[in-house]
Design a protein around this motif. Structure first.
Motif, PDB file in Angstrom:
ATOM      1  N   ARG A  31       0.843  -1.204   0.000  1.00  0.00           N
ATOM      2  CA  ARG A  31       0.000   0.000   0.000  1.00  0.00           C
ATOM      3  C   ARG A  31       0.870   1.243   0.000  1.00  0.00           C
ATOM      4  O   ARG A  31       0.641   2.193  -0.769  1.00  0.00           O
ATOM      5  N   LEU A  41      -7.455   3.248  -0.451  1.00  0.00           N
ATOM      6  CA  LEU A  41      -7.539   1.815  -0.733  1.00  0.00           C
ATOM      7  C   LEU A  41      -8.926   1.259  -0.432  1.00  0.00           C
ATOM      8  O   LEU A  41      -9.376   0.313  -1.089  1.00  0.00           O
ATOM      9  N   PRO A  44     -11.722   1.277  -3.796  1.00  0.00           N
ATOM     10  CA  PRO A  44     -11.702   0.196  -4.793  1.00  0.00           C
ATOM     11  C   PRO A  44     -11.819  -1.196  -4.173  1.00  0.00           C
ATOM     12  O   PRO A  44     -12.267  -2.129  -4.838  1.00  0.00           O
ATOM     13  N   LEU A  45     -11.436  -1.334  -2.906  1.00  0.00           N
ATOM     14  CA  LEU A  45     -11.541  -2.636  -2.260  1.00  0.00           C
ATOM     15  C   LEU A  45     -12.964  -2.901  -1.766  1.00  0.00           C
ATOM     16  O   LEU A  45     -13.354  -4.058  -1.557  1.00  0.00           O
ATOM     17  N   THR A  69      -7.950  -9.165  -5.034  1.00  0.00           N
ATOM     18  CA  THR A  69      -8.254  -7.785  -5.429  1.00  0.00           C
ATOM     19  C   THR A  69      -7.113  -6.851  -5.045  1.00  0.00           C
ATOM     20  O   THR A  69      -6.739  -5.958  -5.819  1.00  0.00           O
ATOM     21  N   ILE A  73      -4.962  -4.415  -7.413  1.00  0.00           N
ATOM     22  CA  ILE A  73      -4.816  -2.981  -7.150  1.00  0.00           C
ATOM     23  C   ILE A  73      -3.343  -2.581  -7.099  1.00  0.00           C
ATOM     24  O   ILE A  73      -2.938  -1.555  -7.639  1.00  0.00           O
TER      25      ILE A  73
END
Length: 291
Positions: A31, A41, A44-45, A69, A73
């Motif tokens: 991250r 984060l 989109p998660l 996922t 990303i």
């Protein structure tokens, strides 16, 4: 003199990543490496910022979908995706040979390892003994000692060691070794219920490669990744050891597991003479196969 206020000193990425959860450490690292905040984060998660924090500290465990996922990303390579999935408790989805990125690296590593092992015999095999490639020293050692039909494209190192037409009659410890390897293969097969393992055990049984009372004999042996070969010679027994090392740093990177085996004399002397090495064929179906 007053000591510095540690809380006023920003923690480094390394310090912040020293959590108890392996997945949390990797997630935090990627991250930060991706330049994303927990809030960035979470969108989109599809989870809350609080859940992101729980994942990084180990208070929550990720599902496979969440782990996959996150890998998407972070745009992780096949290798780093495998590490993240392994840390989350999931096996990688595909073999390294099915992934061009890892296949190139793995084949190069295998060829270099085989070449640099000479003059010691070396071979690459999977967890059920299927031979993927060998070096010339391996051919120089086995070709004069085993039946030719055992050294073909579908050769198996355990069959070569255990079969009555293989190396077994040329070993003082042939029966004990065959018993130990039979027990090892049985354990490998039972824990994974792999069709390849069952088929190999059936072949070994049909060819007389599994000794009587092998269960009892095999239990007396110490089972490690290495095993001894007491090779018969005109001057008595020559003590050898087969050393096996995994070619992958995590078993999840390669399914089934790939290993490189090397055979050395216990006394440190060279196993094969220069004349024996020179007599090895320069072309053979197993020699550096597909490398």
């Amino acid at each position: 003199m007053r000591s510095p206020n540690r809380e006023a000193i920003p923690l480094s990425l390394v310090e912040k990543s020293k959590g108890e959860s392996a997945f949390g450490r990797l997630m935090h690292f990627w991250r930060k490496a991706s330049g994303l905040s927990q809030e960035q984060l979470s969108g989109p998660l599809g989870v809350s910022t609080r859940h992101i924090s729980f994942l990084e500290t180990g208070r929550s465990k990720p599902s496979r979908i969440v782990a996959q996922t996150l890998a998407d990303i972070f745009q992780l390579s096949a290798r780093d995706r495998a590490y993240l999935l392994a840390a989350a408790g999931f096996a990688a989805d595909r073999s390294a040979f099915d992934c061009p990125e890892l296949a190139v690296w793995l084949r190069k590593a295998m060829r270099v390892a085989l070449q640099q092992s000479e003059p010691a015999p070396a071979f690459v095999h999977d967890s059920f003994g299927r031979l993927l490639a060998v070096n010339r020293a391996w051919l120089a050692f086995f070709l004069p000692r085993v039946s030719p039909h055992l050294i073909e494209r579908d050769a198996n190192i355990y069959e070569l060691m255990m079969n009555p037409e293989g190396l077994r009659p040329r070993l003082h410890n042939g029966t004990a070794l065959a018993s130990g390897l039979a027990l090892y293969l049985t354990m490998e097969t039972l824990q994974g219920d792999d069709a390849e393992g069952w088929a190999l055990l059936e072949r070994l049984q049909a060819s007389g490669s599994i000794p009587d009372n092998w269960q009892q004999l095999g239990r007396k042996l110490v089972h490690t990744s290495e095993y001894p070969l007491a090779l018969k010679s005109d001057s008595g027994a020559v003590d050898l050891t087969v050393y096996n090392d995994t070619l992958s740093s995590t078993s999840q990177l390669v399914q089934p597991r790939l290993l490189i085996g090397r055979i050395y004399r216990d006394d440190g002397a060279q196993l094969l003479s220069d004349a024996q090495l020179a007599a090895a064929p320069v072309a053979h179906p197993l020699l550096f196969r597909d490398l």
